[in-house]
Design an enzyme around this catalytic site. Structure first.
Site, short mmCIF file in Angstrom:
data_model
loop_
_atom_site.label_atom_id
_atom_site.label_comp_id
_atom_site.label_asym_id
_atom_site.label_seq_id
_atom_site.Cartn_x
_atom_site.Cartn_y
_atom_site.Cartn_z
N GLU A 454 0.97 -1.46 -0.18
CA GLU A 454 -0.15 0.07 -0.02
C GLU A 454 1.04 1.28 0.21
OE1 GLU A 454 -3.06 0.18 2.37
OE2 GLU A 454 -4.36 -1.42 2.27
N GLY A 455 2.12 1.44 -1.19
CA GLY A 455 3.30 2.26 -0.77
C GLY A 455 4.34 2.15 0.15
#
Length: 767
Positions: A454-455
């Protein structure tokens, strides 16, 4: 005197006469601003525009409104949410044997899968009108966190359908037909979703995905229709091996103009049943030995109708914006929930183990070296839980604060890593020997999972937090960028002119305000609270003003180069992040009623965050390319030097001592940690031993005294110790009976799992 009057007249003319001001000040400034403006790619622009600002904007402004901040109400669970937490959640937790899940089965048991689907754990974010639970972000976060204290694999399996994916995208963007068909099936567990974004050539730069969809004519259900021919290769997709419906992100093209004049339409999201012809569920990954389902998915020349685009044809090309808007909320729940779970488990279990485990005749938690690690765990966990609560509060208010959730994801997962490492230092061999009673091992192995998804954290810290914060949170920069990008030059100039004087006044106020606060130690700053936390409000306001000034000067001097100097800009992102974390700590302290038992934890956290702010500024000034500007900035902000210090030894010791005290404070700080009243349970065996030993503290004190006097041999334990103590008349018969049980619990707690020959090789830990 005449010269002064002349200067005043000139200044008044420049400021008050629009034509003169625009000609001599605004137009040159506008040209300079456009020249140094950092270029934004389409995906960066969409990411910048997605989401909201909240308390982060106050902190970036240099003038945080603490009174408004404290008026924000912490979310409360509804009756339905509390009932679910008290019943279905507790039932699920009791079903989970993480050692068996990970080491033997590499999967959740069928009965757990069935229970999760039946009780709608996958449907927490789906509306009740579609059969879902419609739980708040607060309930979602709590449930995932508590599951994670028992099993990371189970928590990830539950959190993914409730985060970025088909359920979230359909809820916000789906057509009525899509919602009515898919959401009830997702809610009751008929379908299991996954979402495929990452591929071999596109990770952090998701905008570069090579997966394509070509609009063309093809056959669907016996008819020729306009649709999309897809080709994709995706990896790292959680739940892909068991998913029945695939959310897919791809780049859409319309070379023949079948739906419009635009050829390169852009990133688009579609929903595809995994049994659709051409869809291939590929090989399974093994993410750091965890058992949650994760794998690959492929498709070659897969034809789907246009109405499988999420939101229908009108949402073709809007996929990146959709993903960013959903991610800006979901990123603040799922992975931070795992980090919070790590904090709660490590604080509760390390405090227990440090008391139960004895060396040289006393608990290891009384040794200062161990106390240093324990203090870090307890103080950091206070920040972890505070940050989780504050971010969830924003989400419950309907906000989608992209900068805040980026800070939350990055810093909470990093703090989770830190407390896990500290807990391992204290537990030593107890932590590294895997088995049914090891409550740290699998979490330790899984920690990098949260760091990388998620990043990736490197990307999040170096590009996102300050990169978005400088534009989204600054009171003027985003509007100035929009004025500079206005294709109508005159209109853009007028917009810029209206902002420029305000920005100049803003910067001047920050300069003089920073200098005054630096010279006075911020003693004249207002504080919304009195007592031991008042000085922290004063210092945080001072550092907020310093950030606003430094960010303005950095953007003015470096322009677009600041975006490329990631190590430099990341330090300003660190300042913003630690301001937010310190705010969260203060908010929680007030919301919880200023509990005296919390004060050592609060002081640790605030001293730590101020110290890190000081270090971030120190590193920024040391590496800023213009040495004269750096020197002047440092002189203005810290005219008397940077004097923030790490938490004191006494503070660390106070936190460590509190962690070894059973009672209300310990329970409030670790309420997410699940344990069974069972001497064979993963966490229960340690908790029961700790409570029993605390109950018998006076008995053990008498025994240690007897050992010191030579009445009892010093190398005894278990039944031998009980017999010797009874023989020496140090304890009564009743005490001997209860001490025997306590010693059994203690010996089990300091013990580790071990296996017969062949068991490990065959992976047959259970019959």
């Amino acid at each position: 005197m005449e010269i002064i009057i002349l200067l005043v007249v000139v200044v008044v003319l420049l400021v008050a006469v629009p034509d003169i001001r625009r000609s001599l000040i605004t137009r040159p400034a506008f040209a300079f601003f456009k020249r140094v403006l950092p270029p934004l790619s389409p995906t960066e622009r969409e990411a910048m525009q997605a989401g909201d600002t909240w308390w982060d904007a106050d902190l970036f402004s240099g003038r945080p409104d603490w009174h408004k901040f404290h008026q924000t109400k912490a979310p409360q669970f509804t009756e339905a949410e509390q009932a679910f937490i008290d019943n279905q959640l507790e039932t699920l937790l009791a079903m989970l044997d993480d050692f068996r899940i990970v080491q033997q089965d590499s999967d959740l048991p069928k009965k757990v899968w069935d229970y999760i689907r039946k009780e709608k754990f996958f449907a927490m974010i789906i509306g009740k009108e579609f059969g879902g639970l419609d739980f708040s972000p607060a309930a979602n976060s709590h449930i995932v966190s508590r599951i994670a204290t028992r099993s990371i694999s189970a928590a990830v399996s539950v959190m993914v359908p409730n985060s970025l994916g088909p359920g979230e995208l359909l809820t916000h963007y789906g057509t009525d037909e899509q919602k009515n068909y898919w959401l009830p099936r997702l809610a009751d567990g008929t379908d299991i979703p996954c979402f495929a974004l990452t591929g071999p050539e596109a990770g952090s730069d998701a905008g570069a995905i090579p997966d394509t969809g070509i609009i063309c004519k093809g056959e669907f259900e016996g008819k020729e229709v306009v649709g999309i021919r897809l080709n994709w290769s995706k990896r790292y997709i959680t739940l892909a091996p068991v998913a029945t419906v695939l959310g897919l992100a791809f780049k859409l093209y319309d070379p023949d103009g079948l739906i419009g004049e635009q050829k390169d339409i852009g990133i688009t999201c579609a929903l595809i049943p995994t049994n659709h012809p051409g869809v291939e569920t590929g090989e399974r990954h093994l993410p750091l030995n965890q058992a949650f389902m994760n794998g690959t998915t492929y498709g070659k020349d897969v034809f789907i109708p246009l109405d499988w685009i999420i939101g229908g044809k009108d949402y073709a090309g809007k996929g990146w914006r959709m993903l960013m808007e959903c991610l800006s909320a979901g990123r603040g729940i799922s992975l931070p929930a795992l980090a919070a779970a790590t904090g709660h488990v490590t604080e509760r279990m390390t405090g227990a183990y440090a008391y139960v485990r004895q060396q040289f005749g006393m608990p290891i938690g009384l040794f200062e070296g161990v106390q240093a690690a324990m203090g870090k765990i307890g103080g950091t966990n206070y920040t972890l839980e505070s940050m989780r609560r504050l971010t969830v509060t924003a989400l419950c208010e309907g906000k989608s604060p992209s900068v805040i959730t980026a800070m939350t994801k990055y810093h909470m997962t990093e703090m989770g890593r830190q407390v896990m490492e500290a807990a391992m230092d204290v537990h030593a061999g107890k932590g590294i020997q895997l088995g049914p009673r090891n409550y740290l091992g699998h979490g330790y192995m899984a920690t990098p999972v949260s760091i990388t998804v998620e990043g990736a954290n490197i990307l999040t810290r170096n590009l996102m937090i300050f990169g978005q914060g400088a534009t989204r949170c600054h009171p003027y920069v985003l509007a100035e960028m929009e004025a500079a990008s206005n294709p109508n030059e005159d209109e853009g100039l007028q917009q810029f002119d209206s902002l420029l004087l305000k920005h100049i006044g803003f910067a001047a106020g920050n300069f003089f305000g920073s200098l005054f606060m630096g010279l006075t130690g911020a003693r004249f700053n207002a504080s919304p609270m009195s007592g031991p936390t008042a000085r922290y409000y004063q210092q945080l306001t001072r550092m907020s003003r310093a950030l606003a000034l430094t960010a303005d000067i950095a953007m003015l001097v470096m322009g677009g180069d600041l975006k490329r100097r990631e190590m430099l800009s990341a330090r300003l992102g660190d300042v913003l992040s630690h301001l937010y974390m310190a705010s969260a700590v203060l908010k929680r302290y007030e919301d919880d009623g200023r509990q005296s038992g919390d004060l050592p934890f609060v002081e640790y956290a605030l001293e730590h965050h101020l110290y890190e702010i000081g270090q971030a500024f120190k590193g920024f000034f040391a590496n800023f390319p213009s040495r004269i500007v750096a020197w002047k900035l440092r002189l203005a902000i810290f005219p008397l030097g940077i004097h923030y210090n790490k938490p004191s030894d006494a503070n660390l010791q106070a936190v460590a001592k509190s962690m070894m005290e059973p009672g209300v404070t310990r329970d409030r700080h670790t309420f997410l940690c699940f344990w069974k009243d069972d001497a064979n349970d993963m966490t229960g065996h340690m908790e029961l031993a700790f409570l029993a030993m605390r109950e018998h503290a006076d008995v053990y004190k008498r025994i240690r005294k007897a050992v010191k006097h030579g009445d009892i041999a010093e190398d005894l334990s278990g039944d031998e110790l009980v017999k010797a103590a009874r023989k020496a008349e140090v304890i009564t018969a009743d005490e001997a009976k209860s001490l025997k049980k306590t010693e059994q619990l203690r010996m089990a707690a300091i013990g580790v799992d071990q296996f017969a020959p062949g068991v490990i090789e065959q992976r047959k830990f259970y019959s």
